[in-house]
Each structure stands twice: as C-alpha cells, then as structure tokens.
Scaffold this motif. Structure first.
Motif, PDB file in Angstrom:
ATOM      1  N   LEU A 229      51.436  52.394   9.002  1.00 24.56           N
ATOM      2  CA  LEU A 229      52.092  53.201   7.990  1.00 24.56           C
ATOM      3  C   LEU A 229      53.600  53.229   8.117  1.00 24.56           C
ATOM      4  O   LEU A 229      54.280  53.842   7.280  1.00 24.56           O
ATOM      5  CB  LEU A 229      51.548  54.638   8.058  1.00 24.56           C
ATOM      6  CG  LEU A 229      50.017  54.765   7.963  1.00 24.56           C
ATOM      7  CD1 LEU A 229      49.600  56.224   8.119  1.00 24.56           C
ATOM      8  CD2 LEU A 229      49.508  54.190   6.652  1.00 24.56           C
ATOM      9  N   ARG A 230      54.145  52.636   9.164  1.00 28.35           N
ATOM     10  CA  ARG A 230      55.588  52.616   9.387  1.00 28.35           C
ATOM     11  C   ARG A 230      56.012  51.195   9.774  1.00 28.35           C
ATOM     12  O   ARG A 230      55.218  50.444  10.341  1.00 28.35           O
ATOM     13  CB  ARG A 230      55.980  53.560  10.535  1.00 28.35           C
ATOM     14  CG  ARG A 230      55.605  55.007  10.341  1.00 28.35           C
ATOM     15  CD  ARG A 230      56.593  55.724   9.433  1.00 28.35           C
ATOM     16  NE  ARG A 230      56.406  57.162   9.524  1.00 28.35           N
ATOM     17  CZ  ARG A 230      55.514  57.849   8.832  1.00 28.35           C
ATOM     18  NH1 ARG A 230      54.711  57.212   7.999  1.00 28.35           N
ATOM     19  NH2 ARG A 230      55.411  59.159   8.974  1.00 28.35           N
ATOM     20  N   PRO A 231      57.251  50.833   9.512  1.00 24.98           N
ATOM     21  CA  PRO A 231      57.735  49.546  10.020  1.00 24.98           C
ATOM     22  C   PRO A 231      57.826  49.566  11.545  1.00 24.98           C
ATOM     23  O   PRO A 231      58.066  50.621  12.149  1.00 24.98           O
ATOM     24  CB  PRO A 231      59.121  49.410   9.375  1.00 24.98           C
ATOM     25  CG  PRO A 231      59.535  50.806   9.041  1.00 24.98           C
ATOM     26  CD  PRO A 231      58.268  51.541   8.710  1.00 24.98           C
ATOM     27  N   ILE A 232      57.668  48.431  12.144  1.00 25.32           N
ATOM     28  CA  ILE A 232      57.711  48.341  13.603  1.00 25.32           C
ATOM     29  C   ILE A 232      59.157  48.511  14.068  1.00 25.32           C
ATOM     30  O   ILE A 232      60.047  47.780  13.641  1.00 25.32           O
ATOM     31  CB  ILE A 232      57.152  46.992  14.080  1.00 25.32           C
ATOM     32  CG1 ILE A 232      55.667  46.902  13.727  1.00 25.32           C
ATOM     33  CG2 ILE A 232      57.360  46.810  15.584  1.00 25.32           C
ATOM     34  CD1 ILE A 232      55.073  45.519  13.907  1.00 25.32           C
ATOM     35  N   SER A 233      59.366  49.481  14.953  1.00 25.42           N
ATOM     36  CA  SER A 233      60.718  49.731  15.449  1.00 25.42           C
ATOM     37  C   SER A 233      60.791  49.798  16.964  1.00 25.42           C
ATOM     38  O   SER A 233      61.900  49.812  17.517  1.00 25.42           O
ATOM     39  CB  SER A 233      61.256  51.043  14.865  1.00 25.42           C
ATOM     40  OG  SER A 233      60.437  52.144  15.263  1.00 25.42           O
ATOM     41  N   SER A 234      59.641  49.858  17.649  1.00 21.96           N
ATOM     42  CA  SER A 234      59.659  50.057  19.095  1.00 21.96           C
ATOM     43  C   SER A 234      58.564  49.249  19.771  1.00 21.96           C
ATOM     44  O   SER A 234      57.557  48.879  19.152  1.00 21.96           O
ATOM     45  CB  SER A 234      59.453  51.543  19.444  1.00 21.96           C
ATOM     46  OG  SER A 234      60.441  52.358  18.861  1.00 21.96           O
ATOM     47  N   LEU A 235      58.770  49.013  21.050  1.00 24.42           N
ATOM     48  CA  LEU A 235      57.769  48.421  21.929  1.00 24.42           C
ATOM     49  C   LEU A 235      57.492  49.431  23.028  1.00 24.42           C
ATOM     50  O   LEU A 235      58.424  49.916  23.679  1.00 24.42           O
ATOM     51  CB  LEU A 235      58.293  47.113  22.534  1.00 24.42           C
ATOM     52  CG  LEU A 235      57.431  46.453  23.603  1.00 24.42           C
ATOM     53  CD1 LEU A 235      56.090  46.013  23.039  1.00 24.42           C
ATOM     54  CD2 LEU A 235      58.162  45.264  24.217  1.00 24.42           C
ATOM     55  N   VAL A 236      56.222  49.775  23.230  1.00 24.14           N
ATOM     56  CA  VAL A 236      55.849  50.796  24.210  1.00 24.14           C
ATOM     57  C   VAL A 236      55.000  50.153  25.298  1.00 24.14           C
ATOM     58  O   VAL A 236      53.989  49.505  25.018  1.00 24.14           O
ATOM     59  CB  VAL A 236      55.074  51.952  23.554  1.00 24.14           C
ATOM     60  CG1 VAL A 236      54.678  52.987  24.600  1.00 24.14           C
ATOM     61  CG2 VAL A 236      55.920  52.601  22.460  1.00 24.14           C
ATOM     62  N   LEU A 237      55.425  50.355  26.551  1.00 26.32           N
ATOM     63  CA  LEU A 237      54.713  49.810  27.704  1.00 26.32           C
ATOM     64  C   LEU A 237      53.880  50.891  28.377  1.00 26.32           C
ATOM     65  O   LEU A 237      54.330  52.027  28.541  1.00 26.32           O
ATOM     66  CB  LEU A 237      55.702  49.227  28.712  1.00 26.32           C
ATOM     67  CG  LEU A 237      56.637  48.128  28.207  1.00 26.32           C
ATOM     68  CD1 LEU A 237      57.473  47.598  29.365  1.00 26.32           C
ATOM     69  CD2 LEU A 237      55.878  46.997  27.536  1.00 26.32           C
TER      70      LEU A 237
END
Length: 456
Positions: A229-237
C-alpha cells in the motif's frame, strides 16, 4: 519416456497395510520398502500396494524386488547401490519400468547418471533414526551441488526429514522430500501425513512461485503476504531468533504463523526469497519510522538466520557478505538511501532488539550498505537519563524524531525516550546499550541528523 515429475512429498512405508490409512489423506507418491519376507509374502505385499495405489491415484515405487515388480505389473522401482549389482536394467527398461537410485557420494552419483536413472536420491541429509549409515549427513549445501549436476533429473532428499526440514531441502533444490520414521513412528500418522502434504503444497501446485527479484536467491514461497500500500522507502534487517534455519523457514512459510519476510539469508550465505518485493511481507509488525506507520508496506524485510540474544555469537563472514550484496542490490533498485537501512529495533523500540548490538554495522557500511556514526566521544557532555527534564531532553527528543524514531517531544526523559535511545545505541553506539544519553550518544545522533539535513 516423458519427463518425470515427482510429488514433493515422498512417503516410504514398511508394510502395505499402511497404505489404506495414509493414501486417503492425499499421499500421491509412496515406496514400499519391506525387508526379510519370503517371495510369496513379498508378492502379496506388492500386489496389495499396487491395487491400493491404483484406487487412490498414487504412484507406487517398489524397493529392491525388481523381478516381482515386473511380474506384478508395477512401473517404478527403487534400487540401492547393492541392488544395482544384480538388477537387470535392460529388462526393467524393456518392461517400461522407471528406476530411482540411492546415492551418497560422487562415484555413486556418476553410476546412477550412467544408468540414466529416472530420479536420484541423496542421503542422509540429516542424521537418521532408521538405520546406521556409513555416510555422514550430507547437509543442505550438497543438495544444491547435486541438483546442479543432474539438471532436469529429479532429486529426492532423504534422511532425518521433518516438515520444517523438508521446506529447507526443497528450497535448497530437491524436487521431492522423502520420509519414513517421522510419519510411521508418529503418535498420529494420518495427521502427520496431512501436515507434510500442507507443508509441501506450494511445490506441488506451483502456488506462490515467482521469479526471484535478486539474482542470487532461490524461491521458497510463503503464503503470508498482501498488497503493498506504500512505495518502498526502507530496508529492515532482522535476525530470526530461532535455533536453526529450518525452524525459521518453517515459521515464515507456515500459513498459521501469519509472519514472513521477503528474504532469508542463511549462515552459509545462501539466500531464499519468500515473498516478491512487489508484495507486502509481514515482517515489521507494529512499527514506525519517520512518520510511516505501515512499515510492512513501506519496506523490504530481510531475516538473517541467527539465534539472537540467547546466543549473541558473531554473524559468519559469508552471511554478512551475502546480506550486504543483497542489500546493495535492493537499495540500488529501489533508491533506498543509507539512512533508511534500518534495524527492526529502530522501527519498534522496546518491542524488538534485532538484529542486535552484535550485528556488525560498521562492516556492513564498509561493504557499501547503511550508515554509521562518526567516531566522536562527546567528552564533557552531560549524560541525561530517565526522569530528567528540560531543554537538553527536548533537544535530544527532537533529534531522535528528526532521524526517524517515534518519540514525542515532551521535554521529559520518559520510558519512550529510553527505548528510543536504546534502539539508537544498539545500531550506532554498540559498545554500551543502556538507554542513557551520554555525550557519545548525543553527539553521534546530532551528526547523523546533520548528514540528512533534517536537524530542527
């Protein structure tokens, strides 16, 4: 003969009587492996198994007794290396009988391929309870190496498998996962068979399979995802926080768990993709970063196989290098800036601690991913902590919020602020994670805020 496709769940039984109980559960591939019977008893066993399998639309494989298999009109046999010494392979071929062959080392694999085996079995993958083996456990890495050699020939993994281990074996490249004791010695064999069928369903019908977004990944589909539902803005480890890679993959791929991630990076550096990047994986939970409350939609989640804080051992170098390569590729394709490479603990302070203060963020940055704080001890700066109030606390809270943490600017060093400071320290000042904003922590935070030009 036409190309062979095996069901991903391959059951071995030691008596034909099992088939009337287990085939109605939906089992479609079964081997009859009966030992120490005279010929008349064995013929009766094969005939009974043949008829039950025909009624249920299941493929019967007869172990060892190739002559009786031909005479009783069966179309598939399994031969061990010793069986190959006496089996009449041309006679089997003339009768239209397919052949599966057990292998344990390269010489045995070469022999099976020279005979144009219809499938190759590799084992034991794990230690097995069924019998003493002359060969050490092969491990998951051998599955991939074996599959690369045999190409389109189906590869059967056998030995010590459970449903969770079957997921790992199939993800590593096996076409079918074979089981004996996990079902036959179960207190509820029918229920256990149904669990195996459910676990292997994605490989059976291709549901959920997709082309990996990362070239080095192997697909291991999870049903746990939804619309992004949102554009990709982050990478979570994350770390998996589980004792084995197999248990982590089983959890992330089981529909009842309702959790997943886009990727899993194993300790040996191999990468599994569970969810397409275009979809919303369920990895972040209740979380927040820089105003975003739906981090599942706004991020890509990477689970790193590691037992977590119960065993805070170093991450293997191969795993870190592979995770960095994956992260670089993700960040490049989605234009994720360094400050948006986040820990799960960053977006859920107080609730999550992964990937932990023992994750080597500095090495990760050296490999081209993420951001680290400049080395500056902040000597002489006052430490502020729980219960303090005033402008220094308000300034700290503004900086935490400016960088992205979910902190209310109250001017009071409250529990929420402690948790945010702990999360920051876990990522950027790993030597001491205590929730107290000493000079080193405050200066590091201020410098990081300045690098993104958002200090307020």
């Amino acid at each position: 003969m036409t190309a062979l496709k095996l069901d991903p769940f391959y059951l071995i039984v030691d008596n034909a009587d099992w088939l009337s109980r287990l085939l109605p559960q939906g089992v479609k591939l079964v081997q009859l492996r009966v030992k120490d019977r005279d010929e008349s008893d064995m013929r009766a066993q094969i005939a009974t198994a043949r008829d039950i399998c025909a009624r249920h639309g299941a493929q019967l494989v007869v172990n060892d007794y190739w002559r009786l298999a031909i005479e009783e009109g069966c179309d598939f046999v399994h031969l061990g290396q010793g069986d190959l010494d006496s089996a009449d392979i041309p006679a089997l071929r003339r009768a239209g009988v397919r052949i599966g062959v057990s292998t344990h080392d390269q010489a045995e694999l070469d022999r099976a391929l020279s005979l144009e085996a219809d499938y190759v079995a590799l084992g034991p993958i794990y230690p097995t309870l069924l019998k003493q083996m002359a060969f050490a456990p092969q491990g998951l890495a051998r599955i991939g190496a074996w599959k690369a050699q045999i190409g389109e020939t189906p590869l059967v993994a056998i030995g010590g498998l459970t449903p969770e281990r079957a997921i790992a074996a199939l993800a590593a490249g096996a076409d079918s996962a074979c089981v004996v004791t996990d079902i036959l010695r179960s207190a509820a064999p029918e229920a256990r068979a149904r669990e195996w069928l459910s676990t292997t369903q994605p490989w059976r019908d291709g549901s959920g399979f997709f082309k990996p977004d990362f070239t080095g990944a192997r697909v291991c589909p999870s049903p746990n995802h939804g619309a992004r539902l949102r554009p990709i803005s982050s990478l979570v480890l994350h770390y998996t926080g589980m004792p084995t890679a197999e248990s982590a993959a089983a959890l992330l791929c089981h529909p009842d768990s309702e959790v997943s991630a886009h990727y899993v990076v194993n300790e040996d550096g191999s990468v599994l993709q569970l969810v397409p990047e275009s979809r919303r994986a369920w990895h972040a939970g209740k979380s927040f970063w820089a105003g975003e409350t739906d981090m599942n939609s706004a991020s890509i989640g990477v689970e790193i196989v590691h037992p977590g804080h119960n065993d805070p051992r170093p991450y293997p170098a191969a795993q870190i290098e592979a995770t960095a390569a994956l992260a670089r590729d993700i960040c490049r394709r989605h234009a994720i800036p360094p400050e948006r490479v986040l820990a799960h603990s960053d977006i859920a302070p107080g609730r999550k601690r992964d990937p932990g203060e023992f994750f080597p963020w500095e090495e990760f940055a050296r490999l081209g991913v993420g951001r680290v704080a400049e080395e500056n001890p902040g000597l002489g700066a006052t430490t502020i902590a729980l219960g303090d109030e005033g402008t220094k606390v308000a300034s700290l809270q503004r900086d935490l919020a400016a960088y992205g943490y979910g902190v209310d600017q109250t001017g009071v060093y409250d529990a929420q602020t402690v948790q945010a400071v702990e999360a920051f320290q876990r990522h950027f000042r790993r030597a001491r994670v205590d929730g107290r904003a000493d000079g080193e922590t405050r200066v590091a935070l201020a410098h990081l805020v300045a690098t993104i030009g958002e200090r307020v």
